[in-house]
Design a protein around this motif. Sequence first.
Motif, mmCIF file in Angstrom:
data_model
loop_
_atom_site.group_PDB
_atom_site.id
_atom_site.type_symbol
_atom_site.label_atom_id
_atom_site.label_comp_id
_atom_site.label_asym_id
_atom_site.label_seq_id
_atom_site.Cartn_x
_atom_site.Cartn_y
_atom_site.Cartn_z
ATOM 1 N N GLN A 85 12.163 7.149 19.831
ATOM 2 C CA GLN A 85 12.086 8.240 18.858
ATOM 3 C C GLN A 85 13.432 8.959 18.806
ATOM 4 O O GLN A 85 13.942 9.376 19.840
ATOM 5 C CB GLN A 85 11.021 9.263 19.247
ATOM 6 C CG GLN A 85 9.618 8.778 19.138
ATOM 7 C CD GLN A 85 8.619 9.873 19.520
ATOM 8 O OE1 GLN A 85 8.958 10.825 20.205
ATOM 9 N NE2 GLN A 85 7.395 9.704 19.067
ATOM 10 N N LEU A 123 15.487 12.111 18.575
ATOM 11 C CA LEU A 123 15.139 13.495 18.914
ATOM 12 C C LEU A 123 15.923 14.519 18.105
ATOM 13 O O LEU A 123 15.377 15.512 17.662
ATOM 14 C CB LEU A 123 15.392 13.765 20.395
ATOM 15 C CG LEU A 123 14.557 12.979 21.386
ATOM 16 C CD1 LEU A 123 14.993 13.316 22.802
ATOM 17 C CD2 LEU A 123 13.088 13.265 21.183
ATOM 18 N N TYR A 124 17.220 14.301 17.960
ATOM 19 C CA TYR A 124 18.048 15.275 17.265
ATOM 20 C C TYR A 124 19.328 14.617 16.782
ATOM 21 O O TYR A 124 19.717 13.549 17.253
ATOM 22 C CB TYR A 124 18.407 16.463 18.160
ATOM 23 C CG TYR A 124 19.283 16.079 19.327
ATOM 24 C CD1 TYR A 124 20.670 15.990 19.189
ATOM 25 C CD2 TYR A 124 18.730 15.769 20.564
ATOM 26 C CE1 TYR A 124 21.466 15.612 20.256
ATOM 27 C CE2 TYR A 124 19.520 15.393 21.631
ATOM 28 C CZ TYR A 124 20.890 15.319 21.471
ATOM 29 O OH TYR A 124 21.682 14.921 22.518
ATOM 30 N N ARG A 162 12.522 14.755 16.115
ATOM 31 C CA ARG A 162 11.436 14.178 16.912
ATOM 32 C C ARG A 162 10.170 13.893 16.120
ATOM 33 O O ARG A 162 9.513 12.887 16.349
ATOM 34 C CB ARG A 162 11.093 15.067 18.100
ATOM 35 C CG ARG A 162 10.019 14.437 18.964
ATOM 36 C CD ARG A 162 10.004 15.025 20.347
ATOM 37 N NE ARG A 162 8.900 14.472 21.091
ATOM 38 C CZ ARG A 162 9.006 13.494 21.957
ATOM 39 N NH1 ARG A 162 10.171 12.925 22.170
ATOM 40 N NH2 ARG A 162 7.965 13.053 22.607
ATOM 41 N N ASP A 195 8.614 6.870 14.728
ATOM 42 C CA ASP A 195 8.875 5.985 15.856
ATOM 43 C C ASP A 195 9.712 4.804 15.384
ATOM 44 O O ASP A 195 9.613 4.372 14.238
ATOM 45 C CB ASP A 195 7.565 5.453 16.441
ATOM 46 C CG ASP A 195 6.752 6.523 17.147
ATOM 47 O OD1 ASP A 195 7.336 7.542 17.542
ATOM 48 O OD2 ASP A 195 5.539 6.330 17.308
#
Length: 115
Positions: free
Chosen positions: A40, A42-43, A81, A85
Amino acid sequence: MFTTPRFLQGIVPFEGRGLDAPFPLGPAFSYVVPAGVTAQPLYFRGGNSTDELICLILQRDGAPMRFFPIGARGSVHVPLRVVEDLAPATRIELHLAAPTGLLGMLVADVGIVEL
């Protein structure tokens, strides 16, 4: 659940090839999700040293996934986030689009977690 963080990050000089001509930033800004895991993003954080707008493009398997415009001498921080996926064998890469001939420095940091 055991997780492993991964980072695509660095400070790189660039020369723009046109806002319509993005180019990959190189191996430090490329990641392939390993077999048997899901990842994933996240940022994303990025900074631009120039007096012009540039755009960073997060590509998934060769197609644009997210666009991050960064203003003149500006920065951006975007949490990712909850977006999606990434399945095993998915390749993500960071590309840069900037006005033709523009010289500058880019600071970029993409955080990813393997689940």
